[in-house]
Design an enzyme around this catalytic site. Structure first.
Site, PDB file in Angstrom:
ATOM      1  N   LYS A 274      45.378  10.448 -23.997  1.00  0.00           N
ATOM      2  CA  LYS A 274      43.943  10.156 -23.863  1.00  0.00           C
ATOM      3  C   LYS A 274      43.180  11.134 -24.745  1.00  0.00           C
ATOM      4  O   LYS A 274      43.291  12.346 -24.585  1.00  0.00           O
ATOM      5  CB  LYS A 274      43.499  10.306 -22.400  1.00  0.00           C
ATOM      6  CG  LYS A 274      41.968  10.259 -22.216  1.00  0.00           C
ATOM      7  CD  LYS A 274      41.549  10.330 -20.748  1.00  0.00           C
ATOM      8  CE  LYS A 274      40.034  10.420 -20.608  1.00  0.00           C
ATOM      9  NZ  LYS A 274      39.580  10.526 -19.196  1.00  0.00           N
ATOM     10  N   ASP A 279      33.346  13.234 -23.006  1.00  0.00           N
ATOM     11  CA  ASP A 279      33.131  12.244 -21.949  1.00  0.00           C
ATOM     12  C   ASP A 279      31.819  12.528 -21.235  1.00  0.00           C
ATOM     13  O   ASP A 279      31.748  13.372 -20.347  1.00  0.00           O
ATOM     14  CB  ASP A 279      34.300  12.273 -20.954  1.00  0.00           C
ATOM     15  CG  ASP A 279      34.151  11.205 -19.869  1.00  0.00           C
ATOM     16  OD1 ASP A 279      33.271  10.328 -20.019  1.00  0.00           O
ATOM     17  OD2 ASP A 279      34.926  11.254 -18.893  1.00  0.00           O
ATOM     18  N   LYS A 286      27.443  11.049 -16.299  1.00  0.00           N
ATOM     19  CA  LYS A 286      27.833  12.117 -15.377  1.00  0.00           C
ATOM     20  C   LYS A 286      26.614  12.985 -15.085  1.00  0.00           C
ATOM     21  O   LYS A 286      25.818  13.245 -15.984  1.00  0.00           O
ATOM     22  CB  LYS A 286      28.902  13.008 -16.032  1.00  0.00           C
ATOM     23  CG  LYS A 286      30.289  12.428 -16.066  1.00  0.00           C
ATOM     24  CD  LYS A 286      31.261  13.430 -16.694  1.00  0.00           C
ATOM     25  CE  LYS A 286      32.624  12.802 -16.950  1.00  0.00           C
ATOM     26  NZ  LYS A 286      33.326  12.423 -15.716  1.00  0.00           N
ATOM     27  N   ASP A 297      38.344  16.461 -22.680  1.00  0.00           N
ATOM     28  CA  ASP A 297      38.866  15.156 -22.263  1.00  0.00           C
ATOM     29  C   ASP A 297      39.809  14.522 -23.296  1.00  0.00           C
ATOM     30  O   ASP A 297      40.258  13.390 -23.130  1.00  0.00           O
ATOM     31  CB  ASP A 297      37.696  14.219 -21.932  1.00  0.00           C
ATOM     32  CG  ASP A 297      37.997  13.264 -20.790  1.00  0.00           C
ATOM     33  OD1 ASP A 297      38.947  13.540 -20.033  1.00  0.00           O
ATOM     34  OD2 ASP A 297      37.293  12.251 -20.668  1.00  0.00           O
ATOM     35  N   ASP A 356      32.365   5.466 -16.674  1.00  0.00           N
ATOM     36  CA  ASP A 356      32.985   6.790 -16.637  1.00  0.00           C
ATOM     37  C   ASP A 356      34.491   6.703 -16.370  1.00  0.00           C
ATOM     38  O   ASP A 356      35.203   7.690 -16.488  1.00  0.00           O
ATOM     39  CB  ASP A 356      32.295   7.655 -15.577  1.00  0.00           C
ATOM     40  CG  ASP A 356      32.560   9.131 -15.763  1.00  0.00           C
ATOM     41  OD1 ASP A 356      33.092   9.508 -16.832  1.00  0.00           O
ATOM     42  OD2 ASP A 356      32.236   9.919 -14.849  1.00  0.00           O
ATOM     43  N   GLU A 358      36.708   5.590 -18.293  1.00  0.00           N
ATOM     44  CA  GLU A 358      36.958   5.149 -19.674  1.00  0.00           C
ATOM     45  C   GLU A 358      38.369   5.463 -20.162  1.00  0.00           C
ATOM     46  O   GLU A 358      38.898   4.773 -21.033  1.00  0.00           O
ATOM     47  CB  GLU A 358      35.931   5.795 -20.624  1.00  0.00           C
ATOM     48  CG  GLU A 358      36.260   7.220 -21.107  1.00  0.00           C
ATOM     49  CD  GLU A 358      36.333   8.252 -20.004  1.00  0.00           C
ATOM     50  OE1 GLU A 358      35.787   8.007 -18.909  1.00  0.00           O
ATOM     51  OE2 GLU A 358      36.949   9.312 -20.213  1.00  0.00           O
ATOM     52  N   ARG A 360      41.306   5.129 -18.812  1.00  0.00           N
ATOM     53  CA  ARG A 360      42.284   4.061 -18.573  1.00  0.00           C
ATOM     54  C   ARG A 360      42.088   2.907 -19.560  1.00  0.00           C
ATOM     55  O   ARG A 360      43.035   2.188 -19.861  1.00  0.00           O
ATOM     56  CB  ARG A 360      42.193   3.605 -17.110  1.00  0.00           C
ATOM     57  CG  ARG A 360      40.863   3.024 -16.734  1.00  0.00           C
ATOM     58  CD  ARG A 360      40.655   2.980 -15.220  1.00  0.00           C
ATOM     59  NE  ARG A 360      40.372   4.309 -14.656  1.00  0.00           N
ATOM     60  CZ  ARG A 360      40.206   4.563 -13.373  1.00  0.00           C
ATOM     61  NH1 ARG A 360      40.317   3.596 -12.488  1.00  0.00           N
ATOM     62  NH2 ARG A 360      39.948   5.788 -12.951  1.00  0.00           N
TER      63      ARG A 360
END
Ligand code: BES
Ligand code: MN
Ligand code: ZN
Length: 512
Positions: A274, A279, A286, A297, A356, A358, A360
């Site tokens: 990932k 993020d 967030k 991230d 959020d 994201e 996956r």
């Protein structure tokens, strides 16, 4: 990077800024560990008493500095705690050695040379001390990783220079096993530190395109094969997950394939990372307090990249293909909205209930693509869920898999290299929570067990029959509290050592 030399000189006569000795917690107070005999002798055999008087106990991570005694070349003795003394006849635990060496190296930052006289009974111990020292001797230098010369110049007055040279005593420089241990430690630490540098680089200096450029540069140096899909190619190729996450940002997404291959390899390992370079949460923004560290991230992608380079440096007899799913998750007029439906690379559709969630989405596309090449095993690595941090804390990553034996192997391997992990389930009953009335799947489901729900989502994009595991490193990837052992503040390089050992074990034919 900090240099490493092996030496059989006496701890008393080697010229260094400090000589590092080990002190363990004995039943009746601190005991000086093997390796420090010459130093103890210079203190008239009273080093343990001196240390006890100074308040040392031998506790794990404890550092005591004292002026040298006559007869020692180094002006300072640094005693580092090893924790409980092993039972008679037993050696020191590898992780205790790594941590002690790391704590000592950190305490010597700014110095030129440390002579490490820790207990080294064999090449395995030497590897642990070398690894710990080289990992502890890390400091992030602003701008070093992205060619930002101006920032590099202004930067690092902050973090100080790491210890420049580690001399490892008790390690025969011409012995084949010791030499190999040192070479492996040097390569491994350099790659863990590469991952740390990338993670620590601020998101304005490391967007998907710049990350891809860093991969191309390293690939050239190490003879790796690369393929970079830019936003045009991603759109054309139908990578709806990666595009859906990246389309809100001014910095467009990338999918990078970086591959090491060995002509005699019998197995191929696919690693998927990932790589969200920032993020923000996207439209499901967030709140403040949850976004300050989100440059981390992309830690999964950094770990995967570092592992591929490490495999090349070590010349492992295995193919290792890395897939870096790189995107920046931002809110804007072009961003994916909650409620939008994406058509993924696999052809499945996903209703994005929360922008959020994201990670996956980008991983799903990369996993499907990785499966097309029919690797023998696939491991994805991701800072995927806050839920995993609630479950396992800040130092332990979760392992999920569609193959129990593989999950067990990964857990064992992690333990062997000193990374804390725990096997987690993928309970079938949670699957229905990601049903969607308008798409094949929703990207969010039951909140309780959110880390497992994310794993179940990923599993939908892994080809039937493929051996797959998922490491959720959201907890250990980024250390927000103080440094400890060989772990610095900030990016830790979590999962690199586990993945490198997995590649080694696969090369040796130890796994299925
Ligand atoms: N990158 C975060 C997960 C994360 C949290 C990493 C803390 C490191 C530290 C991820 O993209 C995320 O936001 N996950 C959401 C998923 C939820 C919306 C289903 C989460 O865990 O809250
Ligand atoms: Mn997120
Ligand atoms: Zn994320």
């Amino acid at each position: 990077m900090t240099s490493l030399t092996l030496s059989t000189s006496s701890a008393a006569t080697l010229r260094a800024d400090a000589v590092v000795v080990g002190v363990a917690k004995g039943a009746k107070g601190p005991v000086v560990a093997p390796g420090a005999e010459a130093v103890d002798k210079a203190f008239g055999g009273k080093l343990a008493t001196v240390l006890e008087t100074l308040g040392a106990t031998g506790a794990d991570g404890e550092v005591t500095k004292l002026p040298s005694a006559t007869g020692l070349k180094a002006p300072v003795v640094l005693a580092v705690g090893l924790g409980d003394a092993p039972a008679k006849g037993d050696g020191y635990d590898a992780e205790a050695l790594r941590r002690a060496a790391g704590a000592a190296a950190r305490a010597l930052s700014g110095s030129k040379k440390g002579a490490f006289a820790l207990p080294v009974a064999d090449a395995g111990d030497a590897a642990a001390v070398a690894e710990g020292a080289l990992l502890g001797a890390y400091s992030y230098k602003a701008g070093q990783n992205n060619g930002d010369a101006k920032n590099a110049k202004n930067g690092n007055k902050k973090n100080g220079a790491p210890l420049a040279e580690v001399a490892l005593l008790g390690a025969k420089p011409r012995d084949k096993e010791f030499k190999a241990a040192a070479e492996r430690a040097i390569a491994l630490a350099a790659e863990v530190n590469r991952a740390r540098d990338l993670i620590n680089t601020p998101s304005n200096l490391l967007n998907p395109a710049l990350f891809a450029a860093a991969v191309l540069e390293a690939a050239k140096e190490h003879g790796l094969k690369t393929e970079v899909l830019d936003e045009k190619a991603l759109k054309k190729g139908g990578y709806g997950g990666i595009m859906g996450v990246g389309q809100g940002s001014q910095a467009p997404p990338r999918l990078v394939r970086v591959a090491y291959s060995h002509p005699k390899a019998e197995k191929t390992l696919a690693l998927v990372g990932k790589g969200i370079t920032y993020d923000s949460g996207g439209i499901s923004l967030k709140p403040a307090g949850h976004n300050e560290t989100m440059k981390c991230d992309m830690s999964g992608a950094a770990a995967v990249f570092a592992t591929v380079v490490a495999a090349a440096k070590l010349g492992l007899r295995v193919n290792v293909t890395g897939w870096l799913a790189l995107a920046e998750n931002m809110p804007s007029g072009s961003a994916t909205r909650p409620g939008d439906v994406l058509t993924m690379y696999s052809g499945k559709t996903v209703e994005v209930l929360n922008t959020d969630a994201e990670g996956r989405l980008v991983l799903a596309d990369a996993l499907t693509r990785a499966c097309e090449e029919k690797p023998d095993a696939i491991v994805d690595v991701a800072t995927l869920t806050g839920a995993m941090v609630f479950a396992l804390g800040h130092r332990t990553f979760g392992i999920m898999a569609n193959d129990e034996a593989f999950r067990t192997s990964l857990h064992e391997i992690a333990g062997e290299v000193g990374e804390q992990s725990w096997p987690m389930p993928l309970p079938g009953d949670l699957r229905k929570s990601i049903d969607s009335p308008v798409a094949d799947l929703a990207n969010m489901g039951e909140r309780m067990g959110g880390g497992l729900v994310a794993g179940i989502f990923l599993k939908e994009f892994v080809e039937d029959g493929a051996v797959w595991a998922h490491l959720d490193i959201a907890g250990p990837a980024f250390n927000e509290s103080g440094p400890f052992g060989y772990t610095p503040k900030g990016g830790t390089g979590s999962a690199v050592r586990t993945l490198v050992r997995l590649a080694e074990r696969t090369a040796d034919g130890d796994l299925g």
